[in-house]
Design a protein around this motif. Structure first.
Motif, PDB file in Angstrom:
ATOM      1  N   UNK A   1     -11.217  15.926  -8.323  1.00 40.88           N
ATOM      2  CA  UNK A   1     -12.067  16.989  -8.513  1.00 40.88           C
ATOM      3  C   UNK A   1     -11.386  17.894  -9.928  1.00 40.88           C
ATOM      4  N   UNK A   2     -10.203  18.079  -9.859  1.00 40.19           N
ATOM      5  CA  UNK A   2      -9.547  19.003 -10.942  1.00 40.19           C
ATOM      6  C   UNK A   2      -9.853  18.178 -12.307  1.00 40.19           C
ATOM      7  N   UNK A   3      -9.700  16.950 -12.373  1.00 45.53           N
ATOM      8  CA  UNK A   3     -10.169  16.139 -13.458  1.00 45.53           C
ATOM      9  C   UNK A   3     -11.579  16.582 -14.120  1.00 45.53           C
TER      10      UNK A   3
ATOM     11  N   UNK B   1      -1.530  12.371   0.869  1.00 46.97           N
ATOM     12  CA  UNK B   1      -1.696  11.843  -0.268  1.00 46.97           C
ATOM     13  C   UNK B   1      -3.345  11.477  -0.754  1.00 46.97           C
ATOM     14  N   UNK B   2      -3.942  11.054   0.512  1.00 39.64           N
ATOM     15  CA  UNK B   2      -5.384  10.843   0.208  1.00 39.64           C
ATOM     16  C   UNK B   2      -6.000  12.515  -0.165  1.00 39.64           C
ATOM     17  N   UNK B   3      -5.577  13.361   0.477  1.00 43.05           N
ATOM     18  CA  UNK B   3      -6.066  14.593   0.018  1.00 43.05           C
ATOM     19  C   UNK B   3      -5.773  14.873  -1.424  1.00 43.05           C
ATOM     20  N   UNK B   4      -4.552  14.832  -1.626  1.00 42.85           N
ATOM     21  CA  UNK B   4      -3.988  15.083  -3.291  1.00 42.85           C
ATOM     22  C   UNK B   4      -5.020  13.976  -4.235  1.00 42.85           C
ATOM     23  N   UNK B   5      -4.921  13.176  -3.861  1.00 41.32           N
ATOM     24  CA  UNK B   5      -6.037  12.047  -4.780  1.00 41.32           C
ATOM     25  C   UNK B   5      -7.285  12.760  -4.985  1.00 41.32           C
TER      26      UNK B   5
ATOM     27  N   UNK C   1      -3.977  22.739   3.491  1.00 35.47           N
ATOM     28  CA  UNK C   1      -4.058  23.887   2.268  1.00 35.47           C
ATOM     29  C   UNK C   1      -4.873  22.934   1.200  1.00 35.47           C
ATOM     30  N   UNK C   2      -4.508  21.809   0.937  1.00 39.61           N
ATOM     31  CA  UNK C   2      -5.315  20.764  -0.140  1.00 39.61           C
ATOM     32  C   UNK C   2      -6.570  20.679   0.270  1.00 39.61           C
ATOM     33  N   UNK C   3      -6.891  20.273   1.288  1.00 36.18           N
ATOM     34  CA  UNK C   3      -8.311  20.049   1.651  1.00 36.18           C
ATOM     35  C   UNK C   3      -8.989  21.364   1.581  1.00 36.18           C
ATOM     36  N   UNK C   4      -8.587  22.622   1.960  1.00 34.27           N
ATOM     37  CA  UNK C   4      -9.153  23.899   1.688  1.00 34.27           C
ATOM     38  C   UNK C   4      -9.351  24.068  -0.066  1.00 34.27           C
ATOM     39  N   UNK C   5      -8.553  23.750  -0.673  1.00 34.97           N
ATOM     40  CA  UNK C   5      -8.569  23.615  -2.185  1.00 34.97           C
ATOM     41  C   UNK C   5      -9.494  22.638  -2.673  1.00 34.97           C
ATOM     42  N   UNK C   6      -9.726  21.475  -2.119  1.00 35.51           N
ATOM     43  CA  UNK C   6     -10.822  20.559  -2.427  1.00 35.51           C
ATOM     44  C   UNK C   6     -12.096  21.100  -2.151  1.00 35.51           C
ATOM     45  N   UNK C   7     -12.473  21.959  -1.132  1.00 35.48           N
ATOM     46  CA  UNK C   7     -13.758  22.648  -0.874  1.00 35.48           C
ATOM     47  C   UNK C   7     -13.982  23.703  -1.867  1.00 35.48           C
ATOM     48  N   UNK C   8     -12.811  24.302  -2.263  1.00 41.67           N
ATOM     49  CA  UNK C   8     -13.134  25.287  -3.419  1.00 41.67           C
ATOM     50  C   UNK C   8     -13.502  24.528  -4.776  1.00 41.67           C
ATOM     51  N   UNK C   9     -12.973  23.436  -5.102  1.00 41.78           N
ATOM     52  CA  UNK C   9     -13.174  22.853  -6.139  1.00 41.78           C
ATOM     53  C   UNK C   9     -14.592  22.040  -5.962  1.00 41.78           C
ATOM     54  N   UNK C  10     -15.137  21.668  -4.890  1.00 43.18           N
ATOM     55  CA  UNK C  10     -16.444  21.132  -4.703  1.00 43.18           C
ATOM     56  C   UNK C  10     -17.598  22.199  -5.006  1.00 43.18           C
ATOM     57  N   UNK C  11     -17.154  23.500  -4.506  1.00 47.52           N
ATOM     58  CA  UNK C  11     -18.033  24.565  -4.785  1.00 47.52           C
ATOM     59  C   UNK C  11     -18.048  24.965  -6.215  1.00 47.52           C
TER      60      UNK C  11
END
Length: 135
Positions: A51-53, A42-46, A108-118
């Motif tokens: 970041x998506x927003x 839930x924390x990773x998804x939040x 996998x969500x945490x990896x996507x978070x890093x992509x979004x941060x990039x």
């Protein structure tokens, strides 16, 4: 009549269970470990959603690219969920399944978070970056 009463109470029961204090550092039983894995997801998804927003806000002036981002994100979610179902399939039906599945989804969500941060750190003029820099 009784069914309506039980259905009305269900959100209250789930809410109180969700907010119960859990010590995830010392989790020793499967139910607690499953709950902790769910909280971590839930924390990773939040974070992912925030970041998506930010990304979609930056793409407001480019509806075609925004549509591509939406399509990519939907495809990524489908991939993530399918990958984690496969990854956890060896323990399907067991009490450890939620833990294995949620750990996979979180990773996998945490990896996507890093992509979004990039994406959000793109410099002006970086032709390889799909997200414009912040104004």
């Amino acid at each position: 009549m009784h069914l309506r009463f039980l259905l009305a109470l269900t959100p209250l029961m789930l809410t109180s269970q969700t907010y119960a204090a859990v010590n995830c550092d010392n989790a020793t039983d499967q139910a607690t470990m499953n709950q902790c894995a769910s909280q971590q997801h839930a924390a990773a998804d939040k974070e992912l959603n925030a970041l998506y927003q930010q990304i979609t806000d930056r793409l407001k002036g480019d509806p075609d690219r925004k549509k591509l981002m939406l399509s990519a994100q939907r495809s990524w979610i489908a991939f993530r969920d399918a990958e984690c179902k496969f990854s956890a399939s060896g323990v399907e039906g067991g009490s450890v399944y939620p833990l294995i599945y949620r750990n996979c989804v979180t990773e996998l969500t945490q990896a996507r978070v890093e992509t979004f941060k990039t994406y959000l750190k793109c410099q002006e003029g970086d032709l390889g970056c799909p997200v414009p820099s912040a104004p």
